[in-house]
Design a protein around this motif. Structure first.
Motif, short mmCIF file in Angstrom:
data_model
loop_
_atom_site.label_atom_id
_atom_site.label_comp_id
_atom_site.label_asym_id
_atom_site.label_seq_id
_atom_site.Cartn_x
_atom_site.Cartn_y
_atom_site.Cartn_z
N SER A 101 3.67 11.99 -1.63
CA SER A 101 3.75 10.47 -1.26
C SER A 101 2.95 10.12 0.11
N ASP A 102 2.74 9.03 0.26
CA ASP A 102 2.23 8.43 1.50
C ASP A 102 3.06 8.75 2.59
N GLU A 103 4.53 8.48 2.54
CA GLU A 103 5.29 8.89 3.37
C GLU A 103 5.25 10.30 3.94
N LYS A 105 2.80 12.35 3.63
CA LYS A 105 1.58 12.66 4.43
C LYS A 105 1.69 12.00 5.78
N ASP A 106 2.27 10.85 5.91
CA ASP A 106 2.44 10.36 7.34
C ASP A 106 3.35 11.26 8.10
#
Length: 134
Positions: A101-103, A105-106
């Motif tokens: 998810s983007d989370e 990756k962040d």
């Protein structure tokens, strides 16, 4: 450990070990009454924890003895009611949603910056990170 019995000992075994140690540690039977009193108070807290089913369950789950035992039951019930028990299904669901998810990756970017590329620390920081993913 203090009572010298296994963690999964039956209540009868714990009770016997407690009374044996209580006689040994009682302040009236020791020259150093101040230290004996402290030791006896610790033993009383152990007894209170292990002889009460709810406190024993809390101890078995956390390894901690609740020092403020007067509000133990209400505090335990408060946290149990507020936060549901996490199941393996909950963890698997989170894993499916989080990984890729983007989370995630962040989190990886933040961990890389914070820990200056130290992979061991990054792996500790990012939830569910596995070496095979790097």
């Amino acid at each position: 450990e203090i009572l010298g019995v296994p963690k999964d000992a039956a209540l009868g075994v714990i009770r016997k070990a407690y009374y044996k140690l209580a006689i040994k540690l009682h302040p009236d039977r020791n020259e150093n009454k101040e230290q004996a009193t402290k030791d006896f108070q610790k033993l009383a807290l152990i007894k209170e924890t292990l002889f009460d089913a709810k406190k024993r369950k809390y101890y078995d789950q956390t390894g901690e003895v609740d020092q403020s035992s007067s509000d133990f039951e209400s505090a335990y019930e408060y946290w149990r009611a507020r936060y549901a028990k996490v199941t393996m299904a909950d963890i698997e669901k989170f894993k499916k949603e989080y990984q890729g998810s983007d989370e995630e990756k962040d989190d990886l970017r933040e961990a890389y910056k914070t820990h200056k590329g130290d992979m061991h620390l990054i792996m500790d920081y990012v939830p569910l990170a596995e070496p095979s993913q790097v």
